[in-house]
Scaffold this motif. Structure first.
Motif, PDB file in Angstrom:
ATOM      1  N   PHE A  61      -3.127  -4.404   6.190  1.00  9.76           N
ATOM      2  CA  PHE A  61      -3.416  -3.719   7.267  1.00  9.76           C
ATOM      3  C   PHE A  61      -4.013  -4.107   8.211  1.00  9.76           C
ATOM      4  N   LEU A  77       3.231  -0.956  -6.176  1.00 17.26           N
ATOM      5  CA  LEU A  77       2.478  -1.434  -5.162  1.00 17.26           C
ATOM      6  C   LEU A  77       1.884  -2.805  -5.553  1.00 17.26           C
ATOM      7  N   PHE A  85       3.757  -3.631   3.221  1.00 16.27           N
ATOM      8  CA  PHE A  85       3.527  -3.512   1.982  1.00 16.27           C
ATOM      9  C   PHE A  85       4.642  -4.106   1.129  1.00 16.27           C
ATOM     10  N   GLY A 106      -5.586   6.054   8.547  1.00 17.39           N
ATOM     11  CA  GLY A 106      -4.503   6.027   7.611  1.00 17.39           C
ATOM     12  C   GLY A 106      -4.403   4.688   6.838  1.00 17.39           C
ATOM     13  N   LYS A 107      -5.424   3.981   6.636  1.00 10.98           N
ATOM     14  CA  LYS A 107      -5.157   2.583   6.037  1.00 10.98           C
ATOM     15  C   LYS A 107      -5.138   3.089   4.495  1.00 10.98           C
ATOM     16  N   ASN A 108      -4.231   3.805   4.120  1.00 13.96           N
ATOM     17  CA  ASN A 108      -3.932   3.988   2.766  1.00 13.96           C
ATOM     18  C   ASN A 108      -2.557   3.974   2.298  1.00 13.96           C
ATOM     19  N   GLU A 109      -2.408   3.252   1.279  1.00 13.43           N
ATOM     20  CA  GLU A 109      -1.132   3.211   0.406  1.00 13.43           C
ATOM     21  C   GLU A 109      -0.665   4.151  -0.061  1.00 13.43           C
ATOM     22  N   TYR A 140       6.493  -3.418  -2.560  1.00 16.41           N
ATOM     23  CA  TYR A 140       6.659  -2.763  -3.800  1.00 16.41           C
ATOM     24  C   TYR A 140       7.480  -3.534  -4.571  1.00 16.41           C
ATOM     25  N   THR A 178       3.026   3.394   9.488  1.00 10.89           N
ATOM     26  CA  THR A 178       1.808   3.429  10.308  1.00 10.89           C
ATOM     27  C   THR A 178       1.128   4.827  10.023  1.00 10.89           C
ATOM     28  N   GLY A 179      -0.212   4.624   9.923  1.00  9.50           N
ATOM     29  CA  GLY A 179      -1.131   5.803   9.408  1.00  9.50           C
ATOM     30  C   GLY A 179      -0.609   6.445   8.119  1.00  9.50           C
ATOM     31  N   ARG A 180      -0.425   7.751   8.363  1.00  7.35           N
ATOM     32  CA  ARG A 180      -0.271   8.542   7.305  1.00  7.35           C
ATOM     33  C   ARG A 180       1.293   9.116   7.109  1.00  7.35           C
ATOM     34  N   TYR A 219      -2.719  13.582   0.393  1.00 14.09           N
ATOM     35  CA  TYR A 219      -1.233  13.633   1.192  1.00 14.09           C
ATOM     36  C   TYR A 219      -0.214  13.243   0.255  1.00 14.09           C
ATOM     37  N   TYR A 223       1.427  -1.243   9.186  1.00 16.88           N
ATOM     38  CA  TYR A 223       0.961  -1.541   7.896  1.00 16.88           C
ATOM     39  C   TYR A 223       2.172  -1.923   7.054  1.00 16.88           C
ATOM     40  N   PRO A 267      -4.437   8.709  -0.931  1.00 22.95           N
ATOM     41  CA  PRO A 267      -5.721   9.256  -1.026  1.00 22.95           C
ATOM     42  C   PRO A 267      -6.359   9.790   0.143  1.00 22.95           C
ATOM     43  N   PRO A 268      -7.505  10.539   0.502  1.00 22.41           N
ATOM     44  CA  PRO A 268      -8.005  10.535   1.488  1.00 22.41           C
ATOM     45  C   PRO A 268      -8.836   9.216   1.628  1.00 22.41           C
ATOM     46  N   GLY A 269      -9.260   8.920   2.953  1.00 20.85           N
ATOM     47  CA  GLY A 269      -9.933   7.702   3.156  1.00 20.85           C
ATOM     48  C   GLY A 269     -10.103   7.417   4.507  1.00 20.85           C
ATOM     49  N   LEU A 270      -9.785   6.136   4.801  1.00 20.11           N
ATOM     50  CA  LEU A 270     -10.355   5.234   5.979  1.00 20.11           C
ATOM     51  C   LEU A 270      -9.621   6.015   7.161  1.00 20.11           C
ATOM     52  N   LYS A 310      -0.810  -5.328   0.085  1.00 27.84           N
ATOM     53  CA  LYS A 310      -0.709  -4.654   1.393  1.00 27.84           C
ATOM     54  C   LYS A 310      -1.344  -5.234   2.453  1.00 27.84           C
TER      55      LYS A 310
END
Lengths: 112, 117
Positions: A51, A46, A34, B102-105, A36, A95-97, B31, A32, B96-99, A49
Motif C-alpha cells: 500500500f 493473496l 498485490f 481503501g487500504k484493504n485487499e 495472488y 486504487t481504494g475500493r 464490499y 496499491y 472488509p471495512p477498514g482504513l 500486498k
C-alpha cells in the motif's frame, strides 16, 4: 488506460532455485499492488500486498516483492522454490475500493 | 480462517437460459465484487457492490447481468439470458471495512465455472 503487464507467460525453475516473476504497471497514480496465486482447481490466494511505506514487502510461503516507483515495477521473488509453488501467479493493481486490474498471469513450473 | 465460498463449482446451461451464481462473502466484509476469467484470458472486473447498491461496473456488466444481496450472507450474480461468450470462470470477492483510502485487499472465492452450450 490502466494496465498491468507480466511479460513472462510461463517460467520453469528447478526445485531449490531462486525465482523472480516480473510485473510492471501503468496507472495514473501509484496504485496499491498485490500478488495472488492460483493453484489448479483453487481460488485466488493473496500472497502479499503493497500500500505504501517500506518498498520491500514480505508475504506468505516465503515470498517477497519489491516496489520500484522509478521502474513502475513490483517483482515477486523467492530465494528457494519448492515443488508446491507450481501454480499461476497474478500481479494485480488497484486504487481504494475500486476494481482490481489483473496481469495476464505467469505459470510457474517446478522441475525436480 | 474465514473464506469466501461459491456455489456451484460448475454450472452447465443452455444458451438463453438464466443462471444465478451464488457467493457467501466473509461475514464482516462490506464490499463485494464479481470478476470473470474467460479461458486463456485475463481476469476481468464485472461489478462492485456496497451498501446495497452497485458502486462500480465495467462495460461487460450490461443489462443481462444483475447482482443482489438477498439476505445478510449471500451475494448473487444473475445472467438473464446466457450467451456462448458468457462461458468463463466467475470469481466472487469481498473486502472488509477498514482504513481510510481503501487500504484493504480483496479476498477471492474458488470460482464457479460456467459453461454455456
Amino acid at each position: 488506460a490502466q494496465s498491468v503487464t507480466q511479460p513472462d507467460i510461463h517460467i520453469t525453475v528447478s526445485e531449490g532455485a531462486s525465482l523472480e516473476l516480473r510485473c510492471n504497471y501503468s496507472y495514473g497514480a501509484t496504485p496499491y499492488l498485490f500478488w495472488y496465486v492460483q493453484s489448479p482447481g483453487q481460488g485466488l490466494q493473496l500472497l502479499l500486498k503493497y500500500f505504501s511505506g517500506d518498498t520491500l514487502v514480505q508475504g506468505i510461503k516465503g515470498f517477497e516483492a519489491e516496489f520500484k516507483r522509478s521502474q513502475s515495477s513490483f517483482n515477486l521473488r523467492k530465494p528457494s522454490v519448492h515443488w508446491s509453488d507450481a501454480a499461476e501467479y497474478f500481479c494485480v493493481a488497484g486504487t481504494g475500493r475500486r476494481a482490481l486490474t489483473f496481469g495476464s498471469g505467469t505459470r510457474l513450473q517446478v522441475q525436480p | 480462517e474465514p473464506e469466501v465460498t461459491q456455489t456451484p463449482s460448475h454450472q452447465v446451461t443452455q444458451m438463453g437460459q438464466e443462471v444465478i451464481l451464488r457467493c457467501v462473502p466473509i461475514s464482516n466484509h462490506l464490499y463485494f465484487y464479481w470478476y470473470r476469467q474467460i479461458l486463456g484470458q485475463k481476469v476481468e472486473f464485472l461489478v462492485s457492490f456496497y451498501n446495497n447498491e452497485i458502486s462500480e461496473k465495467s462495460e461487460i456488466f450490461d443489462d443481462q447481468f444483475s447482482v443482489e444481496r438477498p439476505d445478510g450472507s449471500n451475494f448473487t450474480l444473475k445472467i438473464r439470458s446466457t450467451k456462448l461468450e458468457d462461458s468463463a470462470m466467475y470469481f466472487c470477492a469481498s473486502s472488509p471495512p477498514g482504513l481510510a483510502g481503501g487500504k484493504n485487499e480483496q479476498y477471492f472465492g474458488p470460482g464457479t465455472r460456467l459453461t454455456v452450450t
